[in-house]
Motif scaffolding. Structure first.
Motif, PDB file in Angstrom:
ATOM      1  N   PHE A 193       0.837  -1.211   0.000  1.00 38.62           N
ATOM      2  CA  PHE A 193       0.000   0.000   0.000  1.00 38.62           C
ATOM      3  C   PHE A 193       0.865   1.251   0.000  1.00 38.62           C
ATOM      4  CE2 PHE A 193      -2.297   3.280   2.473  1.00 38.62           C
ATOM      5  CZ  PHE A 193      -3.335   3.510   1.585  1.00 38.62           C
ATOM      6  N   LEU A 194       1.971   1.228   0.754  1.00 40.44           N
ATOM      7  CA  LEU A 194       2.830   2.409   0.840  1.00 40.44           C
ATOM      8  C   LEU A 194       3.560   2.698  -0.459  1.00 40.44           C
ATOM      9  CD1 LEU A 194       4.317   2.013   4.416  1.00 40.44           C
ATOM     10  CD2 LEU A 194       2.542   3.582   3.648  1.00 40.44           C
ATOM     11  N   VAL A 195       3.720   1.709  -1.307  1.00 40.86           N
ATOM     12  CA  VAL A 195       4.419   1.890  -2.573  1.00 40.86           C
ATOM     13  C   VAL A 195       3.519   2.565  -3.613  1.00 40.86           C
ATOM     14  CG1 VAL A 195       5.652   0.676  -4.413  1.00 40.86           C
ATOM     15  CG2 VAL A 195       5.820  -0.118  -2.074  1.00 40.86           C
ATOM     16  N   THR A 196       2.221   2.425  -3.463  1.00 39.01           N
ATOM     17  CA  THR A 196       1.299   3.007  -4.441  1.00 39.01           C
ATOM     18  C   THR A 196       1.242   4.526  -4.291  1.00 39.01           C
ATOM     19  OG1 THR A 196      -0.629   2.859  -2.990  1.00 39.01           O
ATOM     20  CG2 THR A 196      -0.139   0.931  -4.368  1.00 39.01           C
ATOM     21  N   GLN A 197       0.825   5.188  -5.346  1.00 38.58           N
ATOM     22  CA  GLN A 197       0.698   6.638  -5.319  1.00 38.58           C
ATOM     23  C   GLN A 197      -0.362   7.064  -4.298  1.00 38.58           C
ATOM     24  OE1 GLN A 197      -0.469   8.349  -9.043  1.00 38.58           O
ATOM     25  NE2 GLN A 197      -0.139  10.434  -8.358  1.00 38.58           N
ATOM     26  N   THR A 198      -1.438   6.293  -4.216  1.00 40.42           N
ATOM     27  CA  THR A 198      -2.493   6.606  -3.247  1.00 40.42           C
ATOM     28  C   THR A 198      -1.965   6.469  -1.827  1.00 40.42           C
ATOM     29  OG1 THR A 198      -4.144   5.775  -4.803  1.00 40.42           O
ATOM     30  CG2 THR A 198      -4.827   5.993  -2.518  1.00 40.42           C
ATOM     31  N   GLY A 199      -1.192   5.444  -1.563  1.00 39.23           N
ATOM     32  CA  GLY A 199      -0.605   5.261  -0.238  1.00 39.23           C
ATOM     33  C   GLY A 199       0.352   6.379   0.122  1.00 39.23           C
ATOM     34  N   GLN A 200       1.137   6.801  -0.840  1.00 41.18           N
ATOM     35  CA  GLN A 200       2.070   7.902  -0.591  1.00 41.18           C
ATOM     36  C   GLN A 200       1.320   9.189  -0.264  1.00 41.18           C
ATOM     37  OE1 GLN A 200       5.634   7.990  -0.749  1.00 41.18           O
ATOM     38  NE2 GLN A 200       5.352   5.788  -0.549  1.00 41.18           N
TER      39      GLN A 200
ATOM     40  N   PRO B 237     -11.902   8.480  -0.579  1.00 45.22           N
ATOM     41  CA  PRO B 237     -12.181   7.144  -0.042  1.00 45.22           C
ATOM     42  C   PRO B 237     -12.263   6.078  -1.136  1.00 45.22           C
ATOM     43  CG  PRO B 237     -13.584   8.759   1.020  1.00 45.22           C
ATOM     44  CD  PRO B 237     -12.853   9.475  -0.087  1.00 45.22           C
ATOM     45  N   LYS B 238     -12.788   6.463  -2.305  1.00 43.05           N
ATOM     46  CA  LYS B 238     -12.862   5.513  -3.415  1.00 43.05           C
ATOM     47  C   LYS B 238     -11.466   5.105  -3.879  1.00 43.05           C
ATOM     48  CE  LYS B 238     -14.393   5.162  -8.180  1.00 43.05           C
ATOM     49  NZ  LYS B 238     -14.976   5.866  -9.309  1.00 43.05           N
ATOM     50  N   ALA B 239     -10.533   6.063  -3.963  1.00 46.61           N
ATOM     51  CA  ALA B 239      -9.161   5.750  -4.378  1.00 46.61           C
ATOM     52  C   ALA B 239      -8.490   4.836  -3.358  1.00 46.61           C
ATOM     53  CB  ALA B 239      -8.357   7.028  -4.569  1.00 46.61           C
ATOM     54  N   LEU B 240      -8.736   5.083  -2.074  1.00 46.67           N
ATOM     55  CA  LEU B 240      -8.182   4.201  -1.042  1.00 46.67           C
ATOM     56  C   LEU B 240      -8.744   2.788  -1.180  1.00 46.67           C
ATOM     57  CD1 LEU B 240      -8.272   6.530   2.087  1.00 46.67           C
ATOM     58  CD2 LEU B 240      -6.240   5.667   0.924  1.00 46.67           C
ATOM     59  N   ALA B 241     -10.044   2.695  -1.401  1.00 48.43           N
ATOM     60  CA  ALA B 241     -10.669   1.379  -1.549  1.00 48.43           C
ATOM     61  C   ALA B 241     -10.155   0.656  -2.786  1.00 48.43           C
ATOM     62  CB  ALA B 241     -12.188   1.530  -1.603  1.00 48.43           C
TER      63      ALA B 241
END
Length: 146
Positions: free
Chosen positions: A2-9, A21-25
């Motif tokens: 998750f941390l490697v993804t752009q959303t996680g960053q 919230p949709k991007a996180l999901a």
């Protein structure tokens, strides 16, 4: 992962606007067919389980409806963009929890693939059976002549 993804960053560090919230999901939920089916069945089970606690169940639905809507939007917006609205209405309205919205979305996405594959397999089986039938006829004709 998750941390490697752009959303996680963007979620952890101040690198721009916060993810929706949709991007996180979308980052967390599965993308393959069988894993999505399991998640969809769980979503529908949780939504329907509110009937187990009379009175409390409808209050639970008020909290569960937005969560379910976000998950369904994350999984099926590319296939059926209106399903999230149906899901929200189904979950928020009393006595409509029996509609399996998430599983319907899964069927909309993967149903044609499954039906297409099964149609091909039926055709393959038909061709194989036709060949076996002709081979059996030829062997029976050889037995009658002898």
């Amino acid at each position: 992962t998750f941390l490697v993804t752009q959303t996680g960053q963007r979620f952890i560090y101040n690198t721009g606007p916060r993810p929706t919230p949709k991007a996180l999901a979308q980052t967390v939920l599965p993308k393959d067919m069988m894993a999505k089916l399991i998640v969809c069945l769980l979503i529908d089970f949780v939504g329907s389980s509110s009937y187990l606690l009379p009175g409390v169940g409808e209050a639970f639905d008020v909290a569960w409806a937005p969560t379910q809507t976000i998950m369904i939007a994350a999984m099926f917006d590319h296939v059926s963009p209106n399903l999230k609205y149906i899901s929200f209405a189904e979950e928020i309205l009393p006595f409509t929890d029996l509609i399996p919205s998430a599983t319907l979305g899964w069927t909309k996405e993967f149903g044609p693939v499954i039906l297409g594959e099964s149609g091909k397999r039926v055709m393959d089986l038909t061709v194989a059976l036709r060949g076996e039938r002709e081979a059996l006829r030829e062997s029976m004709n050889g037995v009658k002549m002898a």
